[in-house]
Scaffold this active site. Structure first.
Site, PDB file in Angstrom:
ATOM      1  N   ASN A  19      49.426   2.686 -40.475  1.00  0.00           N
ATOM      2  CA  ASN A  19      49.926   3.090 -41.790  1.00  0.00           C
ATOM      3  C   ASN A  19      48.706   3.476 -42.610  1.00  0.00           C
ATOM      4  OD1 ASN A  19      51.026   3.383 -44.335  1.00  0.00           O
ATOM      5  ND2 ASN A  19      52.114   1.444 -44.334  1.00  0.00           N
ATOM      6  N   ARG A 102      53.288   5.802 -39.494  1.00  0.00           N
ATOM      7  CA  ARG A 102      54.220   5.891 -40.615  1.00  0.00           C
ATOM      8  C   ARG A 102      53.897   7.168 -41.389  1.00  0.00           C
ATOM      9  NH1 ARG A 102      53.917   3.588 -46.516  1.00  0.00           N
ATOM     10  NH2 ARG A 102      56.077   3.849 -47.171  1.00  0.00           N
ATOM     11  N   HIS A 191      62.006   4.080 -47.620  1.00  0.00           N
ATOM     12  CA  HIS A 191      62.178   2.753 -46.985  1.00  0.00           C
ATOM     13  C   HIS A 191      63.135   2.842 -45.793  1.00  0.00           C
ATOM     14  CE1 HIS A 191      61.148   0.744 -51.107  1.00  0.00           C
ATOM     15  NE2 HIS A 191      60.061   0.892 -50.376  1.00  0.00           N
ATOM     16  N   ARG A 252      57.543   1.009 -61.448  1.00  0.00           N
ATOM     17  CA  ARG A 252      58.331   2.232 -61.623  1.00  0.00           C
ATOM     18  C   ARG A 252      59.581   1.940 -62.441  1.00  0.00           C
ATOM     19  NH1 ARG A 252      58.120   3.034 -55.395  1.00  0.00           N
ATOM     20  NH2 ARG A 252      56.015   3.867 -55.059  1.00  0.00           N
ATOM     21  N   GLU A 395      59.072  -3.421 -40.738  1.00  0.00           N
ATOM     22  CA  GLU A 395      58.939  -1.972 -40.616  1.00  0.00           C
ATOM     23  C   GLU A 395      58.005  -1.579 -39.480  1.00  0.00           C
ATOM     24  OE1 GLU A 395      59.057   0.084 -44.722  1.00  0.00           O
ATOM     25  OE2 GLU A 395      58.439  -1.975 -45.176  1.00  0.00           O
TER      26      GLU A 395
END
Length: 409
Positions: A19, A102, A191, A252, A395
């Site tokens: 990643n 990823r 996601h 956010r 993940e």
């Protein structure tokens, strides 16, 4: 760096998951025959005066940490390779079947993982305007890995791919079609690897096949998203063109009247970049109360802090709105699932989200909800019409599984 060919018991059955961020590299080495993590690591502050290398062999092995300058992503991957070699693993191991990467944004081009070639690289590059902070770093990681192991399959696994099944009625925004198409404006969702993994793991927890289960997954970390999954396929999700839309997150804003942006520019004198930074980095829980760590917010609430309480209430209110909306989208529900850092660890958030939703068949058992565990588990009362579950996400394992499925001999 070229690998020697497999010999004897050196069957290629391991996947290295990468990643790559703009100044960091996370990695995991996974044995696919038993689903075991052989090593995990993080290299950060790439390109800065002093970098940091953290490596943990096995699951629960003794962590190693050091500081040194990491000039670029090639140096970062070489440092990771050195740490793996110290454990008898290494980038040149014949056991390595592939490297899984990823990639945040695959647009509408990638509905599943892809073995990387020049055309795949070119398309990821073309999608950079949709993810300018992420795709360039993802590309850098892929190209670096290709340089170091040109003989090895490199597989791109996309955050957006799981959500490409969302119907047009959910994916389209109600703006001029020609304008939307010209600029690729639509709901993509993110996601995806987490929602795919958790929805499938939830079906297993319920003793059912994924195609027989309808679930709402709440992925609640610093970034947060909800997904409605019908029979193993995403049919709606809260993030949109970018990860800004939807739930209240750590920094956010989530959903907001678009006219707020025009107001801040016209009346507040803010530039587009300033509004972008406000909504992405200075809003959410941080903007509401000065903290984006739910643990700290809950501690402040316990001390009677009104700002922390309001931030918590706004966060939960948005979640409850999405649960109700996605229940309506699905028409029926087998399980509501909490995952990621906040979802897995905050009993208070889970309790608050479900409170008052008994009419939808949702409830939590106080004792089960309060019990801490790293395992997938039900926290609803026995005999509940709809299950409420906590399912830890993974993940990296999802990326490894998708990668190995594509390349395994």
């Amino acid at each position: 760096m070229n690998a020697t060919p497999p010999a004897g018991n050196d069957r290629p059955d391991q996947v290295l998951v990468l990643n790559s961020g703009s100044s960091s590299l996370k990695y995991q080495l996974i044995d696919m025959t038993g689903g075991r993590r052989l090593a995990t690591g993080l290299i950060e502050r790439i390109g800065e005066r002093t970098g940091r290398v953290v490596h943990t062999p096995g699951e629960g092995g003794e962590r190693r940490e050091r500081e040194e300058r990491i000039a670029d992503h090639r140096a970062a991957l070489e440092a990771a390779g050195g740490e793996l070699s110290a454990d008898g693993l290494g980038l040149d191991s014949p056991r390595l079947a592939a490297i899984g990467h990823r990639v945040v944004h695959g647009g509408q081009s990638f509905t599943r993982p892809a073995v990387v070639d020049e055309s795949v690289l070119a398309e990821i590059e073309r999608l950079v305007p949709l993810a300018p902070l992420h795709n360039p770093a993802n590309l850098q990681g892929i190209r670096t890995a290709m340089e170091l192991r040109p003989d090895l399959p490199q597989v791109a696994v996309f955050d957006t791919a799981f959500h490409t099944t969302i119907p047009a009625a959910a994916a389209r925004y109600a703006i001029d079609v020609e304008t939307a198409d010209a600029h690729r404006v639509r709901r993509y969702g993110f996601h995806g690897t987490s929602h795919a993994y958790v929805s499938r793991a939830t079906a297993a927890l319920l003793g059912k096949a994924p195609e027989d289960v309808d679930v709402i997954v709440l992925h609640l970390g610093n970034g947060a998203s909800a997904a409605a999954v019908r029979g193993g396929r995403s049919v709606e999700t809260s993030m949109g063109l970018t990860p800004l839309e939807g739930l209240v997150m750590g920094t956010r804003s989530g959903d907001i009247d678009p006219a707020v942006i025009f107001h801040l520019m016209r009346v507040g004198g803010m530039s587009a970049d300033e509004v972008d930074e406000l909504l992405n980095k200075k809003s959410g829980l941080l903007g509401l109360c000065g903290d984006n760590d739910m643990r700290e917010i809950q501690r402040r609430m316990a001390d009677g802090d009104a700002d922390a309480r309001l931030a918590f209430d706004i966060y939960v209110h948005r979640l409850r709105k999405y649960v109700g909306a996605y229940f309506a989208v699905l028409g029926r529900l087998d399980a509501l699932v909490f995952t990621a850092g906040v979802g897995e660890n905050s009993a208070e958030v889970r309790e608050a989200v479900v409170a008052g939703l008994q009419g939808l068949g949702l409830a939590v058992d106080a004792e089960r909800n309060a019990a801490r565990s790293g395992a997938a588990r039900l926290i609803s009362p026995s005999g509940s019409r709809v299950a409420v579950a906590v399912v830890p996400t993974d993940e990296e394992m999802e990326i490894a599984n998708q990668t190995y499925t594509l390349v395994k001999p």
